[in-house]
Enzyme design. Structure first.
Site, mmCIF file in Angstrom:
data_model
loop_
_atom_site.group_PDB
_atom_site.id
_atom_site.type_symbol
_atom_site.label_atom_id
_atom_site.label_comp_id
_atom_site.label_asym_id
_atom_site.label_seq_id
_atom_site.Cartn_x
_atom_site.Cartn_y
_atom_site.Cartn_z
ATOM 1 N N GLU A 127 0.729 -1.505 0.017
ATOM 2 C CA GLU A 127 0.246 -0.019 -0.130
ATOM 3 C C GLU A 127 0.866 0.952 -0.008
ATOM 4 O O GLU A 127 0.430 2.337 0.705
ATOM 5 C CB GLU A 127 -1.126 -0.108 1.386
ATOM 6 C CG GLU A 127 -1.957 -1.320 1.389
ATOM 7 C CD GLU A 127 -2.861 -0.920 1.868
ATOM 8 O OE1 GLU A 127 -3.906 -1.102 2.031
ATOM 9 O OE2 GLU A 127 -2.698 -0.492 3.395
ATOM 10 N N GLU B 251 -13.487 -2.823 10.662
ATOM 11 C CA GLU B 251 -13.655 -1.720 9.416
ATOM 12 C C GLU B 251 -14.808 -1.931 8.498
ATOM 13 O O GLU B 251 -14.885 -1.746 7.526
ATOM 14 C CB GLU B 251 -12.181 -2.339 9.063
ATOM 15 C CG GLU B 251 -11.631 -1.962 7.626
ATOM 16 C CD GLU B 251 -10.619 -1.599 7.390
ATOM 17 O OE1 GLU B 251 -10.441 -1.324 6.117
ATOM 18 O OE2 GLU B 251 -9.796 -2.610 7.805
ATOM 19 N N ASP C 155 -8.388 -8.974 2.933
ATOM 20 C CA ASP C 155 -8.122 -7.949 3.929
ATOM 21 C C ASP C 155 -9.516 -7.800 5.000
ATOM 22 O O ASP C 155 -10.310 -6.929 4.683
ATOM 23 C CB ASP C 155 -8.345 -6.482 3.228
ATOM 24 C CG ASP C 155 -7.448 -5.396 3.956
ATOM 25 O OD1 ASP C 155 -7.914 -5.409 4.983
ATOM 26 O OD2 ASP C 155 -8.130 -4.700 3.669
#
Length: 717
Positions: free
Chosen positions: A307, A409, A381
């Site tokens: 990332e 999340e 993820d």
């Protein structure tokens, strides 16, 4: 008698018979120690009327104080402290403090620094309860276990517990930034008040350490894996040292996330090449500096070449080159390096799910012995559901550390009631078949499959500055469950939910039973209304709040939801068989053969591994399209059932916590419907099939859902 009057009288009688609930704000978590009910009250009063606790260390004193606090809360009376065991006493001691333990049948060998024994037995004609350990840290863990038994209504006259943690490292990863924002945090600002540290050490720090010790957590990474080099400067080392001083008596070590380019950014070097002697010397000097301030510093956590983060691959070096250089710097001090395997490159290969395996599998056996590779539970993820990461079972020569995400999340963030215990259990029970049937992930991470001694489980923390710590009362259950699974990866999610509910609210079975039922189905409900049948990564981008399966215009393909679901006129799903990306080849052959066909792939993972036609018939006889809609509807319906169940539990819960949960369930119901409607509206543009009988149409047209914007959603600083 009129029916209304009769119903009113019945309701009043029910309320009178239910336990009174006092106002609470959630700060006390599962450590409330309310007055016990019979028969626990009598049992505890008779078996904890005095206390023998000869330990002198700070940790032994904490264990003694916790036990006194718990017994006083549960019985209304603190035990007398005496110098020798007597009938009805609790004997809290290590062998070093009480050599007489050696003649008792306690099996104190091989407990290690954290293990403990709790036994009800008779010694010299006196009935006592012994909490014994090899080290004082084990005493503290043993006290919390004893109080857990008392709070949950366990029988106290025949206790025979021997508990040793299955993993060495049981760590929280805080994604906390130096400005007190928290990446993927939904419970307020960071609890680390960096501006006032190291001088102001507020009481919340000790309360944090106590809560973690109560569930066996023994380490905390203070800063975000997307690290700033400032975290390694002298002022911030002093701040970390202040926290370490608070945490140490509770058995908790501090760790720091390290930014790979720190030697350049704060060290003045021209390179961060791990094979450059100057770089290695800089990191050694930095490690020496940290250990002078924090003698028991745990080591570094590293996110590299992922990332956009810098890393050794920027210099054409491997992850092993980078990890081993850092490992050499901390090894003289007993430190470790946790090197994250969450990587995906900029060259956009055919399947993001394959990249970590491609990078790390060739490095098996090349890492230093104080390096552990930290692997997310799934290859993408932290999705609501993912098949287990193919690296588990594929690196027998390398210790692998599980990484779970406690903060939600992708599972409703702060407001959805989605208990994560079933997710943890599902993952850890998954069979890798690495050494034949029974090669579970639990056995990989606890080291027993390959004989590793460096073992661990990490969890991305959901803790913040909110008074209730986690953004909602039920989010606390995920923190609690993480600690319990880290201690024992083969524990039952249902048993953990029962423990948590009884300690957090009341042990009354009229409450515990319905609440545990709610909790145990809640994660599956979220999977149904968000990502049924193996779909993944269909949330809005950036903040990850809400559905957006239509997003297709981001710079990198693997940032776009369309990359993952691949819906078209022919069907939906990502083909990961030989005809597609062949990601199934990264699993053991026995498992890969099962995943090669839709007919032998578990329905829950179907669209993760296969692109399936809309009219494909599932074992139920339903077409894929019909079944997909029914899953969405089932998820929405379950939230409605939770609301109904919670409403019936009002008499057992204080108004403050009841009201918060009631409100959050209403939010969840609204957002579950939003997820369901937006997803169906979008996927129907490809399926061209009518909704099955009884299924209601989306409330709005597709363009309404596509137009929703949330520029200030939390957790995305």
């Amino acid at each position: 008698m009129p029916m209304q009057v009769f119903c009113y009288i019945v309701a009043m009688l029910f309320l009178a018979l239910a336990p009174a609930a006092s106002a609470e704000d959630g700060y006390d978590l599962w450590l409330r120690y309310p007055k016990a009910q019979e028969p626990v009250l009598s049992a505890l009063s008779s078996r904890a009327n005095s206390l023998v606790a000869p330990g002198k260390s700070t940790t032994a004193a904490l264990a003694r104080e916790e036990l006194i606090k718990g017994i006083k809360g549960l019985t209304g009376r603190a035990p007398n402290q005496v110098s020798a065991p007597q009938t009805g006493a609790i004997w809290l001691t290590t062998l070093a403090d009480s050599p007489d333990l050696a003649r008792l049948p306690l099996s104190l060998s091989d407990l290690g620094p954290d293990g403990y024994v709790i036994r009800s037995l008779t010694t010299d004609g006196k009935s006592v309860t012994i909490i014994a350990a090899a080290k004082d840290q084990g005493l503290l863990y043993g006290v919390f276990h004893f109080l857990r038994l008392a709070q949950t209504g366990a029988t106290l006259d025949q206790i025979a517990v021997r508990s040793v943690p299955r993993t060495k490292l049981r760590l929280l990863n805080h994604w906390d930034n130096l400005d007190r924002t928290v990446e993927r945090g939904y419970s307020g600002e960071s609890i680390w008040d960096w501006w006032r540290l190291p001088d102001w050490r507020g009481p919340r720090y000790a309360d944090y350490a106590r809560a973690n010790a109560s569930i066996g957590i023994n380490g905390t990474v203070l800063n975000n894996v997307n690290a700033k080099s400032d975290s390694l400067t002298a002022p911030y080392i002093a701040k970390a040292a202040a926290l370490a001083d608070v945490f140490r008596p509770y058995g908790i070590k501090v760790y720091l996330s390290a930014r790979w380019t720190a030697p350049m950014e704060i060290g003045g070097l021209k390179t961060a090449d791990p094979l450059d002697p100057q770089v290695a010397a800089w990191w050694k000097a930095k490690a020496d500096e940290i250990y002078r301030a924090i003698p028991d510093f745990g080591g570094f956590l590293v996110k590299a070449n992922s990332e956009g983060q810098p890393g050794p691959q920027d210099y054409k070096r491997t992850h092993a080159d980078g990890a081993n250089m850092l490992a050499a710097a901390v090894k003289p001090h007993g430190g470790i390096v946790m090197w994250r395997a969450f990587v995906y490159a900029h060259d956009n290969p055919d399947d993001r799910a394959k990249q970590a395996y491609a990078d790390f599998k060739p490095l098996d056996g090349k890492f230093a012995d104080n390096v552990i590779v930290q692997v997310k539970n799934g290859a993408i993820d932290f999705q609501p559901r993912e098949p287990f990461h193919p690296l588990f079972g594929a690196m027998p020569k390398t210790p692998l550390m599980m990484e779970f995400q406690i903060t939600k999340e992708y599972l409703g963030q702060s407001t959805h009631l989605t208990y994560l215990g079933p997710l943890f259990e599902e993952t850890l029970k998954s069979d890798t078949f690495a050494k034949g049937k029974g090669s579970t992930i639990a056995k990989v991470v606890d080291g027993s499959l390959e004989g590793h001694t460096l073992t661990g489980i990490a969890g991305v923390a959901n803790i913040g500055g909110d008074r209730d710590w986690s953004g909602s009362i039920f989010n606390q259950a995920d923190w609690y469950a993480f600690g319990r699974f880290a201690w024992n990866p083969e524990i039952s999610a249902e048993a953990v939910a029962q423990e948590w509910a009884a300690q957090t609210f009341t042990a009354d079975p009229r409450f515990v039973g319905p609440v545990v039922k709610m909790m145990m189905g809640s994660r599956e409900a979220a999977v149904n209304y968000m990502t049924p049948l193996g779909l993944a990564h269909v949330m809005a981008t950036g903040h990850h709040y809400g559905p957006a399966p239509w997003v297709s215009d981001l710079a990198r393909p693997e940032w776009n939801p369309v990359y993952y679901h691949r819906a078209d006129a022919n069907g939906i799903g990502f083909d990961r068989t030989r005809s597609g990306s062949n990601a199934i080849s990264q699993y053991a052959p026995q498992l890969a053969r099962r995943l090669a066909s839709p007919k032998t792939t578990a329905e829950r993972d179907l669209l993760w591994f296969h692109h399936i036609g809309w009219d494909y018939r599932l074992p139920s006889g339903e077409t894929l399209w019909t079944n997909l809609v029914h899953h969405y509807d089932a998820g929405v319906a379950y939230v409605g059932e939770m609301r109904t169940a919670w409403d019936k539990l009002r008499p057992y819960v204080d108004p403050e916590r009841f009201s918060q949960t009631e409100t959050f369930l209403a939010i969840q119901a609204r957002e579950a419907r939003w997820w369901r409607d937006a997803s169906i509206a979008y996927f129907q543009t490809f399926s061209k099939r009518p909704l099955p009988a009884g299924a209601s149409p989306p409330e709005h047209p597709l363009d309404w859902y596509e137009a929703q914007r949330f520029p200030y959603a939390p957790g995305n600083p």
